[in-house]
Design an enzyme around this catalytic site. Structure first.
Site, short mmCIF file in Angstrom:
data_model
loop_
_atom_site.label_atom_id
_atom_site.label_comp_id
_atom_site.label_asym_id
_atom_site.label_seq_id
_atom_site.Cartn_x
_atom_site.Cartn_y
_atom_site.Cartn_z
N ASN A 11 35.29 38.78 37.58
CA ASN A 11 34.47 37.63 37.96
C ASN A 11 33.13 38.16 38.45
O ASN A 11 33.03 38.69 39.55
CB ASN A 11 35.20 36.85 39.08
CG ASN A 11 34.35 35.71 39.64
OD1 ASN A 11 33.32 35.35 39.07
ND2 ASN A 11 34.77 35.18 40.78
N LYS A 13 30.55 36.52 39.21
CA LYS A 13 29.85 35.59 40.12
C LYS A 13 28.39 35.46 39.66
O LYS A 13 28.13 35.54 38.47
CB LYS A 13 29.99 36.06 41.56
CG LYS A 13 31.44 36.38 41.93
CD LYS A 13 31.71 36.57 43.38
CE LYS A 13 33.19 36.87 43.58
NZ LYS A 13 33.61 36.89 44.97
N HIS A 91 37.89 28.47 42.30
CA HIS A 91 37.57 29.68 43.06
C HIS A 91 37.15 29.26 44.47
O HIS A 91 36.50 28.24 44.65
CB HIS A 91 36.45 30.47 42.38
CG HIS A 91 36.23 31.80 43.03
ND1 HIS A 91 35.49 31.92 44.18
CD2 HIS A 91 36.70 33.03 42.72
CE1 HIS A 91 35.51 33.20 44.54
NE2 HIS A 91 36.23 33.89 43.68
N GLU A 93 34.91 30.11 46.40
CA GLU A 93 33.47 29.85 46.62
C GLU A 93 33.08 28.46 46.10
O GLU A 93 32.21 27.81 46.67
CB GLU A 93 32.64 30.96 45.95
CG GLU A 93 32.72 32.26 46.76
CD GLU A 93 32.63 33.54 45.95
OE1 GLU A 93 32.11 33.52 44.82
OE2 GLU A 93 33.09 34.58 46.46
N GLU A 163 44.21 34.26 45.59
CA GLU A 163 43.08 34.96 46.20
C GLU A 163 42.95 34.53 47.66
O GLU A 163 42.32 33.50 47.95
CB GLU A 163 41.78 34.60 45.47
CG GLU A 163 41.76 35.04 44.02
CD GLU A 163 40.34 35.28 43.54
OE1 GLU A 163 40.05 36.39 43.11
OE2 GLU A 163 39.52 34.37 43.65
N GLY A 169 35.68 39.74 48.83
CA GLY A 169 34.38 40.34 49.13
C GLY A 169 34.30 40.96 50.51
O GLY A 169 33.22 41.33 50.98
N SER A 208 39.19 41.85 46.95
CA SER A 208 38.91 43.26 47.25
C SER A 208 39.80 44.25 46.49
O SER A 208 40.13 45.32 47.00
CB SER A 208 38.97 43.51 48.76
OG SER A 208 37.97 42.76 49.42
#
Ligand code: PGA
Length: 249
Positions: A11, A13, A91, A93, A163, A169, A208
């Site tokens: 991904n 992003k 996701h 985010e 996730e 991250g 991560s």
């Protein structure tokens, strides 16, 4: 030994450009990773460039609408036309920064499938939810949104990615045991509605993942691959992660 599809997905992003596609595609040759489906999720405008390199690709989201007056949005059918085969849905985010609710995400999941894309439904708890012992409840709500609205059969052509938000991250990856525990929970929850579908459904871990922790994560019985953010921008590290998945087929 699992018969499930193994997937290593990157991904990107809002990162990456034509130059990253060049280095990525010269480093990662999919045929070198037998039994592993490698998928790149670049920003929308790069979809056909990634596909042109013979890499499987998909979008990081899609619109919940059909084509029309929705400035700035991208229709699932267009993603498919540009060579996309997958689509991330939900996701964290998107859920947090763009306020996408479970209701909207169910509509996106359905549009992706209508267009022939395989949705990768992302689920996961925040740190405070984990600390409050709510991990399983949060994930059940996120999964049941799709199961209750679209039916468990809609998960047939899909992938689920666990996730944990606190691991994305942050460099704070879930331990292999923590990840396995949640993956097992997800598979059992789906098995309550359809055991054979649950046994076949690929479940990816994300948060991560890097070239050092992937081996132990991928060795877990219910982890069928990874959704990789930061490390997917480093072709050599990503290659090592793909190699690790081969070893665990
Ligand atoms: P990360 O991102 O690997 O950088 O933690 C994972 C993701 O957001 O899918």
């Amino acid at each position: 030994m699992t018969q499930r599809k193994r997937i290593v997905a990157g991904n990107w992003k809002m990162n990456g450009n034509l130059s990253l596609i060049e280095t990525f595609s010269s480093t990662i040759q999919p045929k070198e990773f037998p039994g592993v489906e490698i998928v790149v999720f670049p920003p929308f405008p790069l979809l056909s460039n990634v596909a042109a390199k013979g890499l499987k690709t998909g979008s990081q989201t899609v619109s919940e609408h059909d084509a029309g007056a929705y400035t700035g949005e991208v229709e699932a059918k267009l993603v498919a036309e540009l060579g996309g085969e997958y689509c991330l849905v939900g996701h964290s985010e998107r859920r947090t920064l763009f306020k996408e609710s479970n209701e909207v995400l169910v509509a996106k999941f359905a549009k992706a499938q209508e267009a022939g894309l395989t949705p990768v439904l992302c689920v996961g708890e925040t740190e405070s939810e984990r600390e409050a012992g709510l991990t399983e409840e949060v994930i059940s709500v996120q999964l049941n949104a799709v199961i209750n609205q679209l039916g468990v059969a809609s998960l047939e052509n899909s992938v689920v990615a666990y996730e944990p938000v606190w691991a994305i991250g942050t460099g704070k990856t879930a331990t292999p045991e923590q990840a396995q525990q949640v993956h097992k929970f997800i598979r059992e929850l789906i098995a309550q509605s359809d055991a054979s579908l649950a046994a076949k459904l690929p479940l990816l871990y994300g948060g991560s993942v890097n070239d050092e922790n992937c081996d132990l994560l991928f060795a877990q019985p219910d982890i069928d691959g990874g959704l990789i953010g930061g490390a997917s921008l480093k072709p050599e590290a990503f290659k090592r992660i793909c190699e690790s998945a081969v070893g665990n087929v």
